[in-house]
Scaffold this active site. Structure first.
Site, PDB file in Angstrom:
ATOM      1  N   GLU A 120      -3.822  -3.060   0.964  1.00 32.85           N
ATOM      2  CA  GLU A 120      -4.391  -1.755   1.126  1.00 32.85           C
ATOM      3  C   GLU A 120      -2.897  -0.698   2.377  1.00 32.85           C
ATOM      4  O   GLU A 120      -3.107  -2.078   3.363  1.00 32.85           O
ATOM      5  CB  GLU A 120      -5.850  -0.724   1.562  1.00 32.85           C
ATOM      6  CG  GLU A 120      -6.328  -0.938   0.535  1.00 32.85           C
ATOM      7  CD  GLU A 120      -6.628  -0.334  -1.150  1.00 32.85           C
ATOM      8  OE1 GLU A 120      -5.430   0.367  -1.020  1.00 32.85           O
ATOM      9  OE2 GLU A 120      -7.352   0.084  -1.553  1.00 32.85           O
ATOM     10  N   ASN A 172      -0.623   4.115  -4.578  1.00 33.73           N
ATOM     11  CA  ASN A 172      -0.427   4.047  -2.732  1.00 33.73           C
ATOM     12  C   ASN A 172       0.231   3.084  -1.991  1.00 33.73           C
ATOM     13  O   ASN A 172       0.035   2.461  -0.697  1.00 33.73           O
ATOM     14  CB  ASN A 172      -1.974   4.732  -1.678  1.00 33.73           C
ATOM     15  CG  ASN A 172      -2.502   2.668  -2.001  1.00 33.73           C
ATOM     16  OD1 ASN A 172      -2.669   2.205  -2.151  1.00 33.73           O
ATOM     17  ND2 ASN A 172      -3.843   2.846  -1.615  1.00 33.73           N
ATOM     18  N   HIS A 205      -0.322   0.143  -2.639  1.00 34.98           N
ATOM     19  CA  HIS A 205      -1.175  -1.582  -2.502  1.00 34.98           C
ATOM     20  C   HIS A 205      -0.816  -2.856  -3.518  1.00 34.98           C
ATOM     21  O   HIS A 205      -0.528  -2.459  -4.842  1.00 34.98           O
ATOM     22  CB  HIS A 205      -2.826  -1.457  -1.821  1.00 34.98           C
ATOM     23  CG  HIS A 205      -3.773  -0.808  -3.965  1.00 34.98           C
ATOM     24  ND1 HIS A 205      -4.209  -0.077  -3.822  1.00 34.98           N
ATOM     25  CD2 HIS A 205      -3.098  -2.252  -5.209  1.00 34.98           C
ATOM     26  CE1 HIS A 205      -5.034  -0.176  -5.090  1.00 34.98           C
ATOM     27  NE2 HIS A 205      -4.978  -1.000  -5.189  1.00 34.98           N
ATOM     28  N   ASP A 234      -7.587 -10.986  -6.506  1.00 36.70           N
ATOM     29  CA  ASP A 234      -8.674  -9.783  -5.760  1.00 36.70           C
ATOM     30  C   ASP A 234      -9.656 -10.170  -6.510  1.00 36.70           C
ATOM     31  O   ASP A 234     -10.424 -10.236  -8.332  1.00 36.70           O
ATOM     32  CB  ASP A 234      -7.838  -8.562  -5.920  1.00 36.70           C
ATOM     33  CG  ASP A 234      -7.663  -7.726  -6.585  1.00 36.70           C
ATOM     34  OD1 ASP A 234      -7.615  -8.368  -7.284  1.00 36.70           O
ATOM     35  OD2 ASP A 234      -6.793  -6.852  -6.276  1.00 36.70           O
TER      36      ASP A 234
HETATM   37  C1  GLP Z   1      -6.251  -2.468  -7.970  1.00 38.98           C
HETATM   38  C2  GLP Z   1      -6.169  -3.487  -7.648  1.00 38.98           C
HETATM   39  C3  GLP Z   1      -5.245  -4.081  -7.951  1.00 38.98           C
HETATM   40  C4  GLP Z   1      -4.269  -3.790  -8.890  1.00 38.98           C
HETATM   41  C5  GLP Z   1      -3.319  -2.103  -9.235  1.00 38.98           C
HETATM   42  C6  GLP Z   1      -3.185  -0.626  -9.950  1.00 38.98           C
HETATM   43  O1  GLP Z   1      -6.918  -1.792  -7.713  1.00 38.98           O
HETATM   44  N1  GLP Z   1      -6.145  -4.178  -6.666  1.00 38.98           N
HETATM   45  O2  GLP Z   1      -5.050  -6.080  -8.339  1.00 38.98           O
HETATM   46  O3  GLP Z   1      -3.051  -4.341  -9.932  1.00 38.98           O
HETATM   47  O4  GLP Z   1      -4.855  -1.778  -8.120  1.00 38.98           O
HETATM   48  O5  GLP Z   1      -4.105  -1.621 -10.935  1.00 38.98           O
HETATM   49  P1  GLP Z   1      -3.968  -0.861 -12.086  1.00 38.98           P
HETATM   50  O6  GLP Z   1      -2.989  -1.263 -12.931  1.00 38.98           O
HETATM   51  O7  GLP Z   1      -5.108  -0.432 -12.970  1.00 38.98           O
HETATM   52  O8  GLP Z   1      -2.532   0.713 -12.229  1.00 38.98           O
END
Ligand code: GLP
Length: 246
Positions: free
Chosen positions: A148, A141, A143, A67
């Site tokens: 989302e 959440n 995702h 992403d």
């Molecule tokens: C982000 C990204 C994801 C990531 C997730 C967890 O918003 N879109 O690709 O895996 O949320 O992020 P983190 O590892 O900082 O908790």
């Protein structure tokens, strides 16, 4: 799905790094899907260390980020037209191994036609032969990528509108100011993710415990996007004790 729990995030990073390195040695032209976020930082550090110790050759590895934020186009002639997640993955992994720059595929969140950019990415993945190993994080959440919670989910790479909680969770990449985190992002869709031959989803820390429980023990529901991965035939969820506590 298989669930592996490690005593600490450090043990988890070492074990998963070994798994990734073994996958590259077994298939030097492997197609990897890579996440950004705080969770993979320790993992990427361990992968770089294991690659050095075992002299792993990344020259034929192909990488695809999962992403990317939609950001305004950089001024013409600017040195860095990379998006925030692309820069992040370069800093923590790609600049530290001998991956060929031409083998790095990224979603371009500055593309003038975002829908065309999403189609291009889907085609690039197919042309490369599909993703062999997709590493994934999970949002608090539920995702995955930037898919989302919603009444229905997108199948393929698309433009996503970010939840407020997700913009806050990503503020660290924007000077800790959630108000400047972009409202939109590009992300592989649930179908793109499901098409990967192997998925390893990683979660560390107690703030992920509820999402992990919903994903692993709840019914499949688009309100918990990660739960939609349950039917995948080769899915491993890797947790530290804090993320597994529920
Ligand atoms: C982000 C990204 C994801 C990531 C997730 C967890 O918003 N879109 O690709 O895996 O949320 O992020 P983190 O590892 O900082 O908790």
């Amino acid at each position: 799905m298989r669930i592996d729990v490690y005593d600490s995030a450090a043990d988890l990073a070492d074990a998963l790094a070994e798994r990734v390195v073994r996958a590259i040695i077994a298939k030097p032209g492997i197609n990897l899907g890579l996440p950004a976020g705080r969770t993979p930082i320790a993992l990427y550090r361990a992968i770089v260390a294991a690659s050095r110790v075992q002299d792993v050759d990344w020259s034929r590895v192909r990488t695809f980020n999962i992403d990317e934020f939609v950001v305004p186009a950089s001024p013409a002639g600017s040195h860095d037209s990379r998006g925030p997640f692309e820069r992040f993955i370069h800093r923590h992994l790609l600049d530290l191994v001998n991956v060929a720059p031409s083998n790095i595929e990224s979603l371009n969140g500055q593309a003038p036609d975002l829908a065309a950019e999403c189609d291009r990415y889907e085609r690039a993945i197919v042309r490369a032969g599909g993703l062999d190993l997709l590493l994934l994080g999970i949002g608090a959440n539920g995702h995955v990528g930037f898919n989302e919670p919603a009444a229905s989910l997108h199948d393929r790479t698309h433009v996503a509108t970010l939840a407020e909680a997700t913009r806050h969770a990503n503020a660290h990449l924007f000077g800790d100011d959630a108000s400047v985190v972009p409202q939109q992002a590009l992300t592989m869709g649930i179908g793109t993710i499901m098409d990967a031959r192997e998925i390893v989803l990683v979660a560390t820390g107690s703030e992920k415990a509820a999402a992990v429980t919903a994903m692993t023990t709840g019914l499949m529901a688009p309100q918990v996007p990660a739960s939609m991965l349950q039917p995948h035939p080769n899915l491993t969820v890797i947790l530290d004790r804090a993320a597994a506590r529920r």
